[in-house]
Enzyme design. Structure first.
Site, PDB file in Angstrom:
ATOM      1  N   GLU A 141      -5.585  -7.999  -1.214  1.00 48.90           N
ATOM      2  CA  GLU A 141      -6.452  -7.858   0.651  1.00 48.90           C
ATOM      3  C   GLU A 141      -7.745  -7.458   0.547  1.00 48.90           C
ATOM      4  O   GLU A 141      -8.128  -6.568  -0.491  1.00 48.90           O
ATOM      5  CB  GLU A 141      -6.037  -6.273   1.385  1.00 48.90           C
ATOM      6  N   GLU A 155       0.988  -1.601   0.039  1.00 45.94           N
ATOM      7  CA  GLU A 155       0.190   0.043  -0.100  1.00 45.94           C
ATOM      8  C   GLU A 155       1.501   1.367   0.248  1.00 45.94           C
ATOM      9  O   GLU A 155       0.650   2.578   1.359  1.00 45.94           O
ATOM     10  CB  GLU A 155      -0.620  -0.671   0.850  1.00 45.94           C
TER      11      GLU A 155
END
Length: 484
Positions: A383, A188
């Site tokens: 995710e 991320e």
């Protein structure tokens, strides 16, 4: 029901700092995640996730004897890895995403020689995965870095950290070149824009322009990522190495052109990071943003060439919920809701979980279509999951139908996106085994299909237990998504 490709990678995802434990043992050094303190919900301040912290805060945490720091112990995966991998194998996992703890390999971050005991641990983990026919997907940097590099050179704000990271990447690529084919450089990476310490190890001391500091750190991560991609291809010719962002799918609040423009800006802000890593250059729109925010980056000669030559092979992303964009002059009275490290305006068409995150399965299909249209590279949902307060019922089981419902709806939309023509590598449940929450350090915010007997204060037997969602997901994997 949409069919998935035969080689679709079903599985789950975790990170080292949320599961491993073995704090400062076996040669491991201090990590930025080791100073994340658990604060009960009633004592937490409302607002977005942390950003910059001060040197004094770090030093206090390092000497604090009374506070609770759950990431130091995780769920003791270090001693339970065989049991945990066996559970995942029984559920039919094709892939298990983990991260390597940089300070477990280089305790200070800039050591000349790696910690052999740390390298051996991951040898054993990857060997166990291979033994169970599970493909590892390894993230090099997942919200932790050696704390020494923070105190010594202000983390990713220093150009020297690029060299330290590339040395670390070189060592692990060479060590595991026959065991790991799939890699991600930074988890991320766009979280740097909102969380300078968590993602970049930046201390607030003497920082005049915080936005500039974060984007300077981001530039250093872009360069480090590109160099790591190139090195990975040289050392492991058959490897595939990707970039990763947290995808915040965004909608305009109304058809007012001002809201539509706010939405364009929100998406540019989100996708700037993947634009650089996938396209290999800074997009033109960022110049206006830098000018408006008085941001002046130090970019070395040759950096543009490095970025161009080190583009990622695929784009991985996390997806939990969507957001709403509103014109800055029309936000008064609008209700805010929580999300993955970011606040948003409330969407009246969506439901929320116990933490205020709004469910939007169709948003995942939209994200997949938009990202594929933009980049034309394989996409990977690495995710996705539901944090919930799971409870043992009277029959000593965890009946998490709410999680099954959440996962089912999102998988259905991935199938639809695949039928839309999107190239999708796989789907990984976040926190497939209950783990310590990244943002709040809770254990009570559970994501797993495997329950771990551990509470927010570190008490429990650590025994693992299959939830109802475990048996459901096993059928999904065995049927390659035909049985939902």
């Amino acid at each position: 029901m949409a069919k998935f490709p035969k080689n679709f990678l079903w599985g789950g995802a975790t990170s080292a700092n949320q599961i491993e434990g073995t704090f400062l043992e076996q040669g491991k050094g201090w990590s930025t995640a080791d100073i994340d303190k658990f604060i009960p919900k009633e004592q937490r301040k409302s607002g977005p996730a942390d950003n910059l912290v001060k040197r004094a805060d770090v030093e206090f945490a390092m000497h604090d004897k009374k506070g609770i720091y759950p990431k130091r112990n995780g769920i003791d995966f270090y001693h339970h890895y065989k049991e945990d991998i066996a559970l995942l194998a029984e559920a039919g996992f094709k892939m298990f995403r983990i991260s390597i703890s940089w300070p477990r390999i280089f305790p200070n971050g800039d050591d000349k020689e790696p910690n052999e005991e740390g390298l051996r641990f991951y040898d054993k983990v990857f060997d166990e995965c291979r033994k169970k026919k599970i493909e590892p997907l390894v993230t090099l940097s997942h919200f932790e870095m050696p704390l020494n590099l923070v105190l010594k050179q202000n983390g990713w704000l220093s150009r020297k950290t690029v060299d330290d990271f590339v040395h670390y990447a070189d060592v692990v690529f060479n060590r595991y070149k026959n065991k790991v084919r799939y890699w991600i450089t930074f988890n991320e990476i766009n979280v740097l824009e909102m969380s300078g310490f968590t993602s970049g190890g930046i201390l607030a001391d003497n920082i005049a322009n915080r936005k500039e500091a974060r984007y300077q750190a981001a530039h250093h991560q872009f360069v480090a990522s590109a160099l790591a991609v190139k090195k990975c291809h040289e050392i492991i010719p058959n490897a595939s190495i990707g970039a990763m962002i947290a995808r915040f799918e965004s909608y305009p609040k109304t058809c007012n052109p001002k809201d539509a423009l706010a939405n364009v800006r929100a998406n540019q802000n989100n996708l700037f990071f993947s634009d650089v890593q996938i396209r290999g250059y800074y997009p033109s729109y960022i110049k206006r943003f830098f000018k408006d925010n008085d941001i002046h980056l130090k970019i070395n000669d040759g950096d543009k060439k490095i970025l161009r030559e080190g583009t990622a092979d695929f784009l991985a992303f996390s997806y939990y919920s969507s957001m709403v964009a509103i014109s800055p002059d029309a936000t008064e009275g609008e209700k805010l809701t929580s999300g993955n490290l970011k606040l948003s305006f409330q969407n009246p068409y969506l439901r929320s979980n116990d933490w205020g995150w709004q469910f939007d399965p169709i948003g995942l299909r939209i994200a997949l279509n938009e990202l594929y249209d933009r980049y034309q590279v394989p996409l990977f949902v690495v995710e996705n999951g539901l944090g919930a307060k799971d409870k043992l019922s009277k029959d000593n089981r965890i009946h998490d139908d709410y999680r099954i419902d959440y996962l089912k709806q999102h998988i259905e939309q991935i199938g639809e996106a695949y039928q839309d023509g999107v190239e999708i590598m796989g789907y990984l449940i976040w926190g497939c085994i209950d783990l310590v929450s990244a943002s709040s350090c809770e254990m009570s915010k559970r994501y797993g299909i495997v329950y771990v007997d551990l509470d927010d204060y570190g008490k429990g037997t650590l025994k693992r237990k299959k939830k109802d969602s475990y048996y459901w997901y096993k059928k999904v994997v065995e049927s390659n998504g035909l049985i939902l």
